[in-house]
Scaffold this motif. Structure first.
Motif, PDB file in Angstrom:
ATOM      1  N   ARG A 168      44.636  45.488  43.393  1.00  0.00           N
ATOM      2  CA  ARG A 168      44.807  44.794  44.666  1.00  0.00           C
ATOM      3  C   ARG A 168      43.624  43.847  44.826  1.00  0.00           C
ATOM      4  NH1 ARG A 168      47.631  47.218  49.866  1.00  0.00           N
ATOM      5  NH2 ARG A 168      47.923  45.206  50.866  1.00  0.00           N
ATOM      6  N   GLU A 169      43.904  42.633  45.302  1.00  0.00           N
ATOM      7  CA  GLU A 169      42.823  41.677  45.495  1.00  0.00           C
ATOM      8  C   GLU A 169      43.225  40.652  46.532  1.00  0.00           C
ATOM      9  OE1 GLU A 169      42.262  40.480  41.432  1.00  0.00           O
ATOM     10  OE2 GLU A 169      43.773  38.900  41.583  1.00  0.00           O
ATOM     11  N   SER A 170      42.214  40.001  47.096  1.00  0.00           N
ATOM     12  CA  SER A 170      42.466  38.933  48.061  1.00  0.00           C
ATOM     13  C   SER A 170      41.353  37.904  47.947  1.00  0.00           C
ATOM     14  CB  SER A 170      42.547  39.487  49.485  1.00  0.00           C
ATOM     15  OG  SER A 170      41.321  40.061  49.854  1.00  0.00           O
ATOM     16  N   GLY A 171      41.640  36.724  48.465  1.00  0.00           N
ATOM     17  CA  GLY A 171      40.608  35.705  48.401  1.00  0.00           C
ATOM     18  C   GLY A 171      41.084  34.355  48.857  1.00  0.00           C
ATOM     19  N   TRP A 172      40.359  33.351  48.413  1.00  0.00           N
ATOM     20  CA  TRP A 172      40.575  31.979  48.836  1.00  0.00           C
ATOM     21  C   TRP A 172      40.452  31.051  47.646  1.00  0.00           C
ATOM     22  CZ3 TRP A 172      42.156  31.834  53.697  1.00  0.00           C
ATOM     23  CH2 TRP A 172      41.800  32.901  54.523  1.00  0.00           C
ATOM     24  N   TRP A 173      41.326  30.077  47.586  1.00  0.00           N
ATOM     25  CA  TRP A 173      41.226  29.005  46.600  1.00  0.00           C
ATOM     26  C   TRP A 173      40.864  27.743  47.370  1.00  0.00           C
ATOM     27  CZ3 TRP A 173      45.792  28.969  42.640  1.00  0.00           C
ATOM     28  CH2 TRP A 173      45.853  30.202  41.989  1.00  0.00           C
ATOM     29  N   ARG A 174      39.716  27.175  47.054  1.00  0.00           N
ATOM     30  CA  ARG A 174      39.243  25.959  47.712  1.00  0.00           C
ATOM     31  C   ARG A 174      39.590  24.764  46.834  1.00  0.00           C
ATOM     32  NH1 ARG A 174      33.663  25.783  48.223  1.00  0.00           N
ATOM     33  NH2 ARG A 174      33.898  24.585  50.122  1.00  0.00           N
ATOM     34  N   LEU A 175      40.443  23.876  47.341  1.00  0.00           N
ATOM     35  CA  LEU A 175      40.875  22.712  46.577  1.00  0.00           C
ATOM     36  C   LEU A 175      39.915  21.562  46.816  1.00  0.00           C
ATOM     37  CD1 LEU A 175      43.516  22.716  44.821  1.00  0.00           C
ATOM     38  CD2 LEU A 175      43.335  24.563  46.453  1.00  0.00           C
ATOM     39  N   GLN A 176      39.587  20.886  45.722  1.00  0.00           N
ATOM     40  CA  GLN A 176      38.653  19.768  45.732  1.00  0.00           C
ATOM     41  C   GLN A 176      39.385  18.528  45.219  1.00  0.00           C
ATOM     42  OE1 GLN A 176      35.470  20.369  46.914  1.00  0.00           O
ATOM     43  NE2 GLN A 176      36.284  22.406  47.337  1.00  0.00           N
ATOM     44  N   PRO A 177      38.768  17.344  45.338  1.00  0.00           N
ATOM     45  CA  PRO A 177      39.409  16.133  44.806  1.00  0.00           C
ATOM     46  C   PRO A 177      39.716  16.272  43.314  1.00  0.00           C
ATOM     47  CG  PRO A 177      37.585  15.544  46.251  1.00  0.00           C
ATOM     48  CD  PRO A 177      37.522  17.045  46.055  1.00  0.00           C
ATOM     49  N   GLU A 178      40.718  15.531  42.878  1.00  0.00           N
ATOM     50  CA  GLU A 178      41.151  15.467  41.482  1.00  0.00           C
ATOM     51  C   GLU A 178      41.623  16.811  40.941  1.00  0.00           C
ATOM     52  OE1 GLU A 178      37.589  13.769  40.073  1.00  0.00           O
ATOM     53  OE2 GLU A 178      37.998  11.884  41.094  1.00  0.00           O
ATOM     54  N   GLY A 179      42.151  17.679  41.823  1.00  0.00           N
ATOM     55  CA  GLY A 179      42.724  18.948  41.398  1.00  0.00           C
ATOM     56  C   GLY A 179      41.738  20.033  41.027  1.00  0.00           C
ATOM     57  N   ARG A 180      40.465  19.818  41.300  1.00  0.00           N
ATOM     58  CA  ARG A 180      39.495  20.884  41.011  1.00  0.00           C
ATOM     59  C   ARG A 180      39.712  22.042  41.974  1.00  0.00           C
ATOM     60  NH1 ARG A 180      36.248  16.557  41.551  1.00  0.00           N
ATOM     61  NH2 ARG A 180      35.083  17.571  43.203  1.00  0.00           N
ATOM     62  N   VAL A 181      39.521  23.257  41.465  1.00  0.00           N
ATOM     63  CA  VAL A 181      39.729  24.465  42.267  1.00  0.00           C
ATOM     64  C   VAL A 181      38.505  25.364  42.148  1.00  0.00           C
ATOM     65  CG1 VAL A 181      41.205  26.471  42.667  1.00  0.00           C
ATOM     66  CG2 VAL A 181      42.207  24.364  41.756  1.00  0.00           C
ATOM     67  N   GLU A 182      38.054  25.883  43.278  1.00  0.00           N
ATOM     68  CA  GLU A 182      37.030  26.918  43.329  1.00  0.00           C
ATOM     69  C   GLU A 182      37.694  28.132  43.973  1.00  0.00           C
ATOM     70  OE1 GLU A 182      33.343  23.838  44.204  1.00  0.00           O
ATOM     71  OE2 GLU A 182      34.065  25.134  45.806  1.00  0.00           O
ATOM     72  N   ALA A 183      37.678  29.263  43.292  1.00  0.00           N
ATOM     73  CA  ALA A 183      38.363  30.458  43.805  1.00  0.00           C
ATOM     74  C   ALA A 183      37.371  31.587  44.037  1.00  0.00           C
ATOM     75  CB  ALA A 183      39.437  30.897  42.825  1.00  0.00           C
ATOM     76  N   LEU A 184      37.540  32.268  45.156  1.00  0.00           N
ATOM     77  CA  LEU A 184      36.778  33.469  45.473  1.00  0.00           C
ATOM     78  C   LEU A 184      37.783  34.605  45.572  1.00  0.00           C
ATOM     79  CD1 LEU A 184      35.689  30.924  47.375  1.00  0.00           C
ATOM     80  CD2 LEU A 184      33.951  32.610  47.860  1.00  0.00           C
ATOM     81  N   VAL A 185      37.628  35.630  44.748  1.00  0.00           N
ATOM     82  CA  VAL A 185      38.571  36.745  44.719  1.00  0.00           C
ATOM     83  C   VAL A 185      37.780  38.046  44.771  1.00  0.00           C
ATOM     84  CG1 VAL A 185      40.348  37.911  43.360  1.00  0.00           C
ATOM     85  CG2 VAL A 185      40.262  35.412  43.405  1.00  0.00           C
ATOM     86  N   THR A 186      38.160  38.933  45.693  1.00  0.00           N
ATOM     87  CA  THR A 186      37.503  40.238  45.804  1.00  0.00           C
ATOM     88  C   THR A 186      38.511  41.347  45.571  1.00  0.00           C
ATOM     89  OG1 THR A 186      37.866  40.355  48.186  1.00  0.00           O
ATOM     90  CG2 THR A 186      35.799  39.369  47.447  1.00  0.00           C
ATOM     91  N   GLN A 187      38.006  42.447  45.045  1.00  0.00           N
ATOM     92  CA  GLN A 187      38.835  43.615  44.757  1.00  0.00           C
ATOM     93  C   GLN A 187      38.202  44.847  45.401  1.00  0.00           C
ATOM     94  OE1 GLN A 187      39.077  43.709  40.464  1.00  0.00           O
ATOM     95  NE2 GLN A 187      39.492  41.533  40.402  1.00  0.00           N
ATOM     96  N   PRO A 188      39.010  45.805  45.851  1.00  0.00           N
ATOM     97  CA  PRO A 188      38.454  46.994  46.492  1.00  0.00           C
ATOM     98  C   PRO A 188      37.690  47.895  45.518  1.00  0.00           C
ATOM     99  CG  PRO A 188      40.826  47.221  46.237  1.00  0.00           C
ATOM    100  CD  PRO A 188      40.470  45.825  45.824  1.00  0.00           C
ATOM    101  N   THR A 189      37.749  47.579  44.232  1.00  0.00           N
ATOM    102  CA  THR A 189      37.021  48.343  43.223  1.00  0.00           C
ATOM    103  C   THR A 189      35.568  47.890  43.104  1.00  0.00           C
ATOM    104  OG1 THR A 189      37.860  46.826  41.549  1.00  0.00           O
ATOM    105  CG2 THR A 189      39.080  48.898  41.887  1.00  0.00           C
ATOM    106  N   GLY A 190      35.140  46.963  43.974  1.00  0.00           N
ATOM    107  CA  GLY A 190      33.752  46.542  43.994  1.00  0.00           C
ATOM    108  C   GLY A 190      33.445  45.310  43.172  1.00  0.00           C
TER     109      GLY A 190
END
Length: 188
Positions: free
Chosen positions: A90-112
């Motif tokens: 199980r995980e949740s997070g955010w994908w931050r979209l930048q110009p020219e299709g660049r992606v920065e993703a933050l993903v957390t899991q309950p396993t630490g």
């Protein structure tokens, strides 16, 4: 005091469809095809596991009009007949979209485990690789991941996940084929 009774809806709801309010931010254009909830099955393996496994997965992407996606995923191990055995990842997070299709993703899991990944979205594919991993003191060691999401011509979302963990190099861990939940598109 803010009233959240049924007649008072949340003022800024998330959207799961590109034509529903709120309108998606222009930077989301390379990932609009991901919006919604996806279900399917996959296969998993890793050298430290006693056996390969089959799992069911649900992935949801939504937005609130700003240039990022809300991401949630969960999975269940399946028995040989396809019946759920128990919850798995199980995980949740955010994908931050930048110009020219660049992606920065933050993903957390309950396993630490907390992952920061970077990558690119274009032509129906998102490819993310680890920038940094943070672990709680009792989490299993994870040093790198790579995730690929690809929309196919038949409307399938394929997912592959490579993993470097517990002293092993980056290698295949998971793959799944998902279909979007059949919801009627809201009126534009």
């Amino acid at each position: 005091m803010f009233d959240l009774t049924p007649e008072h809806q949340l003022p800024y709801p998330d959207s799961h469809h590109p034509h529903a309010a709120p309108a998606p931010h222009a930077l989301l254009s390379p990932v609009l095809g991901l919006l919604g909830t996806w279900h399917g099955r996959g296969q998993g393996e890793y050298p430290t596991l006693p056996a390969d496994f089959t799992y069911a997965q649900e992935v949801t992407f939504s937005h609130d009009g700003r240039p990022f996606l809300r991401y949630e995923a969960r999975a269940w191990l399946l028995d040989a007949d396809g019946a759920p055995l128990r919850p798995a990842a199980r995980e949740s997070g955010w994908w931050r979209l930048q110009p020219e299709g660049r992606v920065e993703a933050l993903v957390t899991q309950p396993t630490g485990i907390a992952e920061i990944s970077v990558g690119h979205a274009a032509d129906g594919t998102v490819d993310l690789s680890t920038h940094e991993v943070a672990l709680t003191p009792t989490a299993k060691e994870v040093t790198a991941t790579r995730r690929r999401y690809t929309l196919t011509d038949d409307g399938t979302l394929t997912f592959t996940h490579d993993l470097a963990a517990v002293g092993r190099p980056l290698q295949h861990h998971l793959s799944a084929r998902l279909r979007r939940e059949d919801r009627a598109a809201p009126d534009a």
